[in-house]
Design an enzyme around this catalytic site. Structure first.
Site, PDB file in Angstrom:
ATOM      1  N   SER A 108       0.828  -1.217   0.000  1.00 47.48           N
ATOM      2  CA  SER A 108       0.000   0.000   0.000  1.00 47.48           C
ATOM      3  C   SER A 108       0.858   1.261   0.000  1.00 47.48           C
ATOM      4  O   SER A 108       1.917   1.304   0.626  1.00 47.48           O
ATOM      5  CB  SER A 108      -0.886  -0.004   1.250  1.00 47.48           C
ATOM      6  OG  SER A 108      -1.512   1.249   1.414  1.00 47.48           O
ATOM      7  N   TYR A 131      -2.182   5.570  -4.417  1.00 39.38           N
ATOM      8  CA  TYR A 131      -3.206   6.599  -4.256  1.00 39.38           C
ATOM      9  C   TYR A 131      -2.654   7.849  -4.922  1.00 39.38           C
ATOM     10  O   TYR A 131      -1.489   8.190  -4.725  1.00 39.38           O
ATOM     11  CB  TYR A 131      -3.466   6.881  -2.775  1.00 39.38           C
ATOM     12  CG  TYR A 131      -4.377   5.875  -2.103  1.00 39.38           C
ATOM     13  CD1 TYR A 131      -5.621   5.573  -2.643  1.00 39.38           C
ATOM     14  CD2 TYR A 131      -3.999   5.233  -0.927  1.00 39.38           C
ATOM     15  CE1 TYR A 131      -6.464   4.656  -2.025  1.00 39.38           C
ATOM     16  CE2 TYR A 131      -4.847   4.315  -0.304  1.00 39.38           C
ATOM     17  CZ  TYR A 131      -6.087   4.037  -0.871  1.00 39.38           C
ATOM     18  OH  TYR A 131      -6.924   3.140  -0.271  1.00 39.38           O
ATOM     19  N   THR A 157      -5.636   2.471  -7.246  1.00 43.71           N
ATOM     20  CA  THR A 157      -6.921   2.290  -6.557  1.00 43.71           C
ATOM     21  C   THR A 157      -7.872   3.384  -7.030  1.00 43.71           C
ATOM     22  O   THR A 157      -7.581   4.569  -6.900  1.00 43.71           O
ATOM     23  CB  THR A 157      -6.711   2.342  -5.035  1.00 43.71           C
ATOM     24  OG1 THR A 157      -5.825   1.271  -4.691  1.00 43.71           O
ATOM     25  CG2 THR A 157      -8.023   2.168  -4.286  1.00 43.71           C
ATOM     26  N   LYS A 233      -7.706  -1.054  -9.638  1.00 39.71           N
ATOM     27  CA  LYS A 233      -8.317  -1.775  -8.510  1.00 39.71           C
ATOM     28  C   LYS A 233      -9.554  -1.029  -8.019  1.00 39.71           C
ATOM     29  O   LYS A 233      -9.468   0.135  -7.594  1.00 39.71           O
ATOM     30  CB  LYS A 233      -7.299  -1.873  -7.360  1.00 39.71           C
ATOM     31  CG  LYS A 233      -7.863  -2.425  -6.056  1.00 39.71           C
ATOM     32  CD  LYS A 233      -6.774  -2.587  -5.018  1.00 39.71           C
ATOM     33  CE  LYS A 233      -7.271  -3.239  -3.752  1.00 39.71           C
ATOM     34  NZ  LYS A 233      -7.969  -2.312  -2.851  1.00 39.71           N
ATOM     35  N   HIS A 257     -13.097  -2.831  -2.151  1.00 38.97           N
ATOM     36  CA  HIS A 257     -12.219  -2.330  -1.094  1.00 38.97           C
ATOM     37  C   HIS A 257     -12.546  -3.018   0.241  1.00 38.97           C
ATOM     38  O   HIS A 257     -12.506  -2.407   1.303  1.00 38.97           O
ATOM     39  CB  HIS A 257     -12.402  -0.804  -0.963  1.00 38.97           C
ATOM     40  CG  HIS A 257     -11.193  -0.047  -0.501  1.00 38.97           C
ATOM     41  ND1 HIS A 257     -10.487   0.800  -1.322  1.00 38.97           N
ATOM     42  CD2 HIS A 257     -10.571   0.017   0.704  1.00 38.97           C
ATOM     43  CE1 HIS A 257      -9.497   1.352  -0.637  1.00 38.97           C
ATOM     44  NE2 HIS A 257      -9.513   0.886   0.596  1.00 38.97           N
TER      45      HIS A 257
HETATM   46  C1  LIG Z   1      -7.092  -2.623   7.100  1.00 43.96           C
HETATM   47  C2  LIG Z   1      -7.235  -2.463   5.630  1.00 43.96           C
HETATM   48  C3  LIG Z   1      -6.506  -1.484   4.976  1.00 43.96           C
HETATM   49  C4  LIG Z   1      -6.620  -1.343   3.598  1.00 43.96           C
HETATM   50  N1  LIG Z   1      -5.828  -0.434   2.969  1.00 43.96           N
HETATM   51  C5  LIG Z   1      -5.876  -0.346   1.619  1.00 43.96           C
HETATM   52  C6  LIG Z   1      -4.988   0.522   0.933  1.00 43.96           C
HETATM   53  O1  LIG Z   1      -4.152   1.191   1.527  1.00 43.96           O
HETATM   54  N2  LIG Z   1      -5.116   0.593  -0.402  1.00 43.96           N
HETATM   55  C7  LIG Z   1      -6.037  -0.144  -1.117  1.00 43.96           C
HETATM   56  O2  LIG Z   1      -6.100  -0.032  -2.336  1.00 43.96           O
HETATM   57  N3  LIG Z   1      -6.855  -1.000  -0.479  1.00 43.96           N
HETATM   58  C8  LIG Z   1      -6.795  -1.126   0.853  1.00 43.96           C
HETATM   59  N4  LIG Z   1      -7.616  -2.015   1.489  1.00 43.96           N
HETATM   60  C9  LIG Z   1      -8.512  -2.895   0.700  1.00 43.96           C
HETATM   61  C10 LIG Z   1      -7.806  -4.208   0.330  1.00 43.96           C
HETATM   62  O3  LIG Z   1      -6.790  -4.003  -0.612  1.00 43.96           O
HETATM   63  C11 LIG Z   1      -8.766  -5.237  -0.272  1.00 43.96           C
HETATM   64  O4  LIG Z   1      -9.458  -4.664  -1.351  1.00 43.96           O
HETATM   65  C12 LIG Z   1      -9.771  -5.820   0.727  1.00 43.96           C
HETATM   66  O5  LIG Z   1      -9.227  -5.902   2.027  1.00 43.96           O
HETATM   67  C13 LIG Z   1     -10.219  -7.211   0.257  1.00 43.96           C
HETATM   68  O6  LIG Z   1     -11.210  -7.736   1.080  1.00 43.96           O
HETATM   69  P1  LIG Z   1     -10.920  -8.779   2.288  1.00 43.96           P
HETATM   70  O7  LIG Z   1     -10.332  -7.986   3.396  1.00 43.96           O
HETATM   71  O8  LIG Z   1     -12.280  -9.298   2.597  1.00 43.96           O
HETATM   72  O9  LIG Z   1      -9.986  -9.854   1.762  1.00 43.96           O
HETATM   73  C14 LIG Z   1      -7.514  -2.169   2.867  1.00 43.96           C
HETATM   74  C15 LIG Z   1      -8.249  -3.147   3.536  1.00 43.96           C
HETATM   75  C16 LIG Z   1      -8.119  -3.309   4.899  1.00 43.96           C
HETATM   76  C17 LIG Z   1      -8.910  -4.383   5.582  1.00 43.96           C
HETATM   77  C1  LIG Z   2      -5.307   5.027   4.942  1.00 45.12           C
HETATM   78  C2  LIG Z   2      -6.439   4.530   4.110  1.00 45.12           C
HETATM   79  C3  LIG Z   2      -6.600   5.384   2.890  1.00 45.12           C
HETATM   80  C4  LIG Z   2      -6.219   3.081   3.783  1.00 45.12           C
HETATM   81  C5  LIG Z   2      -7.373   2.367   3.183  1.00 45.12           C
HETATM   82  O1  LIG Z   2      -7.506   2.276   1.997  1.00 45.12           O
HETATM   83  C6  LIG Z   2      -8.344   1.706   4.029  1.00 45.12           C
HETATM   84  O2  LIG Z   2      -8.308   1.872   5.246  1.00 45.12           O
HETATM   85  O3  LIG Z   2      -9.221   1.004   3.481  1.00 45.12           O
END
Ligand SMILES: Cc1cc2nc3c(=O)[nH]c(=O)nc-3n(C[C@H](O)[C@H](O)[C@H](O)COP(=O)(O)O)c2cc1C
Ligand SMILES: CC(C)CC(=O)C(=O)O
Length: 377
Positions: A108, A131, A157, A233, A257
């Site tokens: 990320s 981002y 994203t 994404k 997401h």
């Molecule tokens: C704690 C957390 C932080 C995330 N941070 C980002 C991120 O920084 N950038 C992003 O594109 N997606 C982020 N996501 C989304 C994940 O890339 C992904 O799409 C999602 O977690 C998939 O679903 P799942 O948790 O059910 O496997 C985040 C998800 C979680 C749970």
């Molecule tokens: C710091 C956030 C932008 C990270 C994220 O994508 C999330 O928490 O789902």
């Protein structure tokens, strides 16, 4: 410790016991009513498997190729912010586990270890999630650094012009612990508690930095500043998938997401096939959201995915047992996929086909599609 864990889902309850409430809730929760969060899981359970018998399955191989890279399994790690909330070694530990499992990790932009640290942690193929910031020079600089650090693709994203409303974070007054930072952004981000305007710290951070004007022309801009392949994404329908291909995307990630952005969007597995059909094989289509079982991976591949990503299981595994926890999580998913393939009568990932699954509509109504022979009694 993860020694006694027998399924991926168990990591969540163990992580809950170990982590501070504010951090656990940030990882676990979804947007608003968490309708889509629940559906991301439930939709998998509505798809059924159609095994074939008497196939020689004495040798089953889960390996596959993603953007030209050979990996041990079609299961990869989605980008998640701030792994140090789970474990002091953060993304470095995750990267080591993913490397040992011989698969791909997406780092990320908002990681808590710098991309250079992660690149140096272990060998392996890694993609960088981007981002885009209002200040394009920041984004351009991040892209250069990712290239220099040896990342093999960019994952843009496209579902986050601002953060979804995560009410657990609001209740907890989410604030980053002082010892955790975002070193990819160090020079640009100030964690100013006074600027929160009633939202979580991350929401106001995103408000301040993320470029809400991002549009299709910016995909072209990104392509003009890098030679790395770009995966988009956060695509949730066929129309946008077609536009993504036209804009030159090298891959598409069907993602909501992890149900953290807009609530009441469809569960990802239910729209995967629409996107796959729209794309027509021009670029690979990946999916994430609610994947917790080898059977989920199999279902996604049967519906046309070239691979899947897991988000929360990685950070929960990391919280429970650091690098070993992430490794165990990935091993369990790989083993489950291999067993599923064996019991389904397929020996390699490319033999998994649409014939091997049926959707709720198909088993309730029968179908006259060419991929199933069954009639409804
Ligand atoms: C704690 C957390 C932080 C995330 N941070 C980002 C991120 O920084 N950038 C992003 O594109 N997606 C982020 N996501 C989304 C994940 O890339 C992904 O799409 C999602 O977690 C998939 O679903 P799942 O948790 O059910 O496997 C985040 C998800 C979680 C749970
Ligand atoms: C710091 C956030 C932008 C990270 C994220 O994508 C999330 O928490 O789902």
């Amino acid at each position: 410790m993860s020694k006694d864990v027998v399924k991926v889902d168990e990591f969540e309850a163990l992580a809950k016991k170990k982590m501070p409430k504010m951090a656990f809730d940030y990882y676990a929760s979804g947007a608003e009513d968490e309708y889509t969060l629940q559906q991301n899981r439930d939709a998998f359970s509505r798809i059924r498997l159609r095994p074939r018998i008497l196939v020689d399955v004495s040798s089953v191989n889960t390996s596959t190729t993603v953007l030209g890279f050979r990996i041990a399994m079609p299961i990869m790690v989605a980008p998640a912010a701030l792994h140090k909330l789970a474990h002091p070694e953060g993304e470095v530990a995750t990267a080591r586990a993913v490397s040992a499992a011989d698969t791909i990790m997406i780092l990320s932009t908002t990681s808590s270890c710098s991309m250079e640290e992660v690149a140096a942690a272990a060998p392996g193929v890694r993609f960088f999630q981007l981002y885009v910031y209002k200040d394009r020079q920041i984004s351009q600089h991040l892209v250069r650094r990712a290239e220099d650090a040896g990342f093999s693709a960019l994952v843009l994203t496209v579902d986050t012009p601002r953060l979804g409303r995560r009410e657990a974070d609001l209740k907890n007054n989410f604030t980053l612990p002082p010892h955790i930072a975002n070193p990819n952004m160090e020079a640009f981000v100030k964690h100013d508690k006074k600027e929160r305007n009633g939202s979580s710290m991350l929401a106001s951070w995103a408000d301040k930095l993320f470029d809400r004007s991002l549009s299709w022309k910016d995909v072209k801009w990104l392509k003009s500043i890098t030679k790395l392949p770009i995966i988009l994404k956060g695509i949730l329908n066929g129309e946008d998938a077609i536009l993504a291909v036209q804009a030159g995307a090298a891959g598409i990630m069907v993602s909501n997401h992890g149900a953290r952005q807009l609530d009441y969007v469809p569960p990802t597995i239910s729209i995967l096939e629409e996107v796959v059909k729209a794309v027509g094989g021009q670029v690979p289509v990946f999916v994430d959201g609610g994947i917790r079982r080898g059977t989920d991976v199999f279902k996604a591949l049967a519906l046309g995915a070239s691979g899947v990503f897991v988000g929360r299981p990685s950070v929960f595994g990391l919280a429970v047992d650091g690098e070993a926890g992430v490794k165990k999580m990935l091993e369990m998913l790989r083993d489950e996929l291999e067993r599923t393939m064996t019991l389904m009568g397929v020996c390699s990932v490319d033999q998994i086909s649409r014939h091997h699954v049926e959707t709720e509509h198909e088993y309730n109504n029968g179908c006259n599609c060419s991929h199933h022979m069954h009639s409804k009694l």
